[in-house]
Write an enzyme that holds these catalytic residues in place. Structure first.
Site, PDB file in Angstrom:
ATOM      1  N   SER A 108       4.389 -14.942   4.630  1.00 42.81           N
ATOM      2  CA  SER A 108       3.612 -13.814   4.123  1.00 42.81           C
ATOM      3  C   SER A 108       2.744 -14.179   2.930  1.00 42.81           C
ATOM      4  O   SER A 108       3.066 -15.091   2.170  1.00 42.81           O
ATOM      5  CB  SER A 108       4.555 -12.692   3.664  1.00 42.81           C
ATOM      6  OG  SER A 108       5.425 -12.291   4.677  1.00 42.81           O
ATOM      7  N   ILE A 119       0.595  -4.824  -0.443  1.00 43.53           N
ATOM      8  CA  ILE A 119       0.320  -5.067   0.972  1.00 43.53           C
ATOM      9  C   ILE A 119       0.771  -6.487   1.308  1.00 43.53           C
ATOM     10  O   ILE A 119       0.271  -7.456   0.726  1.00 43.53           O
ATOM     11  CB  ILE A 119      -1.178  -4.900   1.290  1.00 43.53           C
ATOM     12  CG1 ILE A 119      -1.703  -3.544   0.810  1.00 43.53           C
ATOM     13  CG2 ILE A 119      -1.433  -5.129   2.788  1.00 43.53           C
ATOM     14  CD1 ILE A 119      -1.068  -2.338   1.461  1.00 43.53           C
ATOM     15  N   GLU A 120       1.713  -6.598   2.223  1.00 39.96           N
ATOM     16  CA  GLU A 120       2.192  -7.890   2.702  1.00 39.96           C
ATOM     17  C   GLU A 120       1.568  -8.127   4.061  1.00 39.96           C
ATOM     18  O   GLU A 120       1.636  -7.266   4.945  1.00 39.96           O
ATOM     19  CB  GLU A 120       3.724  -7.854   2.797  1.00 39.96           C
ATOM     20  CG  GLU A 120       4.346  -9.129   3.270  1.00 39.96           C
ATOM     21  CD  GLU A 120       5.871  -9.030   3.341  1.00 39.96           C
ATOM     22  OE1 GLU A 120       6.490 -10.029   3.764  1.00 39.96           O
ATOM     23  OE2 GLU A 120       6.440  -7.971   3.004  1.00 39.96           O
ATOM     24  N   ILE A 121       0.940  -9.288   4.241  1.00 42.86           N
ATOM     25  CA  ILE A 121       0.365  -9.658   5.523  1.00 42.86           C
ATOM     26  C   ILE A 121       1.120 -10.895   5.996  1.00 42.86           C
ATOM     27  O   ILE A 121       1.223 -11.886   5.269  1.00 42.86           O
ATOM     28  CB  ILE A 121      -1.146  -9.948   5.418  1.00 42.86           C
ATOM     29  CG1 ILE A 121      -1.867  -8.745   4.800  1.00 42.86           C
ATOM     30  CG2 ILE A 121      -1.709 -10.271   6.807  1.00 42.86           C
ATOM     31  CD1 ILE A 121      -3.319  -8.996   4.478  1.00 42.86           C
TER      32      ILE A 121
END
Length: 125
Positions: A108, A119-121
Site C-alpha cells: 500500500s 486514503i490507502e491505495i
C-alpha cells in the site's frame, strides 16, 4: 446477512477540491443523481458526496470532513499508481508498505484527500 458495500458517504468542506481529487487523482467517474447530488463511481460502488452544513437526511450522527480511513484496491500495479500520483503532484504520506487486506497480504501507499481523509491505495501480493 451482508453481501457487499454499495456506497458510502463522504462529507467535504470543499466539494470542488474533493471532486478534482476523486476524479482526476483517483480516476473515479463523476455521477450526478437525484436533485443534483454528486457521487464518485468506481467498479460496482460509489462514494456519495455531502457538503458540510448541507448534508442530506438522514445522515451520520457527526458528519465531519477528514474522519474517514479508506482502502482502495488498484486496478493497476502499485508502481503505476505511484507514478500517476507523482504526475498529479499528489504527495504520498507513507509507503509502499506491506499490510493485511480483507483477503490477504497487500502492498500500500497512503495519501490524504483535500479534507485530510486517509486514503490507502493497495495491490494484493
Amino acid at each position: 446477512m451482508i453481501n457487499r458495500l454499495d456506497h458510502l458517504v463522504l462529507t467535504s468542506s470543499d466539494p470542488d477540491a474533493t471532486t478534482h481529487f476523486y476524479t482526476r487523482v483517483l480516476g473515479m467517474r463523476l455521477e450526478t443523481f437525484g436533485n443534483g447530488r454528486i457521487a464518485f463511481r468506481f467498479g460496482n460502488q460509489k462514494i456519495n458526496l455531502h457538503v458540510r452544513g448541507h448534508e442530506f437526511e438522514p445522515k451520520a450522527h457527526l458528519p465531519v470532513p477528514g474522519a474517514l480511513d479508506l482502502c482502495f484496491i488498484a486496478e493497476m500495479k502499485l508502481a503505476e499508481v505511484i507514478a500517476h500520483l507523482q504526475r498529479q503532484n499528489w504527495p504520498i504520506v507513507e509507503g509502499p508498505v506491506q499490510r493485511t487486506g480483507a483477503t490477504g497480504p497487500i502492498r500500500s501507499v497512503y495519501i490524504r484527500d483535500p479534507d485530510f481523509n486517509l486514503i490507502e491505495i493497495s495491490e494484493y501480493l
